[in-house]
Motif scaffolding. Sequence first.
Motif, mmCIF file in Angstrom:
data_model
loop_
_atom_site.group_PDB
_atom_site.id
_atom_site.type_symbol
_atom_site.label_atom_id
_atom_site.label_comp_id
_atom_site.label_asym_id
_atom_site.label_seq_id
_atom_site.Cartn_x
_atom_site.Cartn_y
_atom_site.Cartn_z
ATOM 1 N N ALA A 1 0.824 -1.212 0.000
ATOM 2 C CA ALA A 1 0.000 0.000 0.000
ATOM 3 C C ALA A 1 0.858 1.261 0.000
ATOM 4 O O ALA A 1 0.507 2.254 -0.653
ATOM 5 C CB ALA A 1 -0.933 0.008 1.209
ATOM 6 N N GLN B 1 -11.034 -5.945 -5.553
ATOM 7 C CA GLN B 1 -11.642 -6.062 -4.223
ATOM 8 C C GLN B 1 -13.075 -6.588 -4.317
ATOM 9 O O GLN B 1 -13.527 -7.350 -3.458
ATOM 10 C CB GLN B 1 -11.659 -4.700 -3.518
ATOM 11 N N TYR C 1 -5.499 3.334 1.676
ATOM 12 C CA TYR C 1 -5.758 2.881 3.043
ATOM 13 C C TYR C 1 -7.259 2.902 3.356
ATOM 14 O O TYR C 1 -7.798 1.969 3.955
ATOM 15 C CB TYR C 1 -5.000 3.770 4.041
ATOM 16 N N SER D 1 -8.950 0.159 1.461
ATOM 17 C CA SER D 1 -8.682 -1.137 2.081
ATOM 18 C C SER D 1 -9.560 -1.356 3.303
ATOM 19 O O SER D 1 -10.025 -2.473 3.568
ATOM 20 C CB SER D 1 -7.200 -1.223 2.475
#
Length: 519
Positions: free
Chosen positions: A66, A303, A430, A433
Amino acid sequence: MLASFKTSPLYEDLNWRLVMIGLISSLGAMGFGFDNGWWGGALGLEQFKRKYGAYDPKLEKWAIPAYKTSVGTGTGSAGIILGCIIAPFATSILGRKKSFLVMSSLMIVGIVLETSAITSFWQLVVGRILVYSGIGLATNVVPMYLSECSPPRVRGAFLALYSFFNSLGVFLSTLTVYLSRNRTDQWQYLIVIMCQLFVPLGYIALYVFLPESPRYLVYRGKYSEAEEVMKMLSNRPETIREEVELLKLQVEEQREYHKATSILDCFRTSNLRRTIIAMGVQILQQAQGVSFIQNFIVVFMQQLGFSDSLRTNVLVTGCGFAVHFVTFLTFDKMGRRNSLIVGSVGMAAMMLGVGGATSSGSVSSLSTSIQNGCAAMLILWYSIYGFTWGPGCWIVAAEVGTGQLRERTLFLASMGSFVTSVPINFVNPYVQSALGGQVTFIYGAFSVVAILFVFFFVPETKYRSLEELDEMFQERVATRKFKKHICVGLGAEITHLEETHDADNKKKVAAIEQEERMD
């Protein structure tokens, strides 16, 4: 239909020289889109992950950490800010035309560093900073150049070229990434990087065909040169001498009564309002999620569980590019305000829809129908963006600045855009995620803010000469009264001169057609 088209502003005001310089000067916008697109797509390429990532034993596959995703994306925005800082000096001292060569030099050096970064991720990052410095310069000089060369009645369509080429660059880069996905060597991503060279090499090869901006020449007192350029670009050369004289008087009037030369002057008197409008539309363009779509859509699709996220990315960017053809009509028909408001309403609905669809359970367990629904909404989002905010923010930002401060107004607007994109690019990996699909709620909320901002602050500027807009801002005309306001100054005389010539031409055409029918 053909007869109707022949009486339209696009047919009457455009000529092959204007079209040519519009296409050549907009190459910088294509480079911007291409670089955004290849980076977002490369993050999903296996060889790119192996070269610059690490093996994740939990996921049992290679992945880019990341922090590298964040740094690689965010430093690109930092490079754009550097280019924006260079822009006012380059465009005002060297001129609009020579700024294209400065931009090309920065991009060539950056691309060489990117392609030669065999093992060093940080060399790749430095290369991106230099490439994006050139792109930052392009975001200032291209819209400025287009606005100063175009006739008032087709300025919206002409400025839409910037967003059109930007979207074309994004689509071509995602398509290139998709076509190279099955390669198993480092050329998988190097081919994509080297394709960026067509922008600076194109500028260098076609540089001789670009004239200097006629308004820049007027601002610098080079009236005879300005007259020659305007005759070359105009379909009504017999009015040019009078137009140059009126422009000369208008510039002298501005210098005498409204002297402004520095960045601080952008925040004084009527210029403050212009700066707020130009910066506001640029900031809200970013805040509504375009960086998220262009840089993180592949990771986002992964994702959501898509097996072929690169193909979905091609669909998203391809549809976004296709609708840009509509923008050559909409902004000069619907106007700036209506286009931006409609765009924000649609974009808010799509982003909030994705957030709502993915909030009912774990992202990894979404059904196929929800996955497809999210993909459809993201495609619609980018399509709506493509014919509203994509070109709209550049059209408005390029129009509202006064001639004395146009370089600095565009500099501040671009800075606002890319300063906004930096935290988005650094923080989004971030947040995405942690929140998964619900990250789109944030961008949808900013679209609601954009609706209110446009309604209360952005005036209608279509069909107005840049000099008429100067007059209306200085007279503090209310936002919602711009459309019907009657100007009486030198800007109005310039516009009236063009309209009178158009009316005479239409009468001549009608008389000829009448004679042909009688025969």
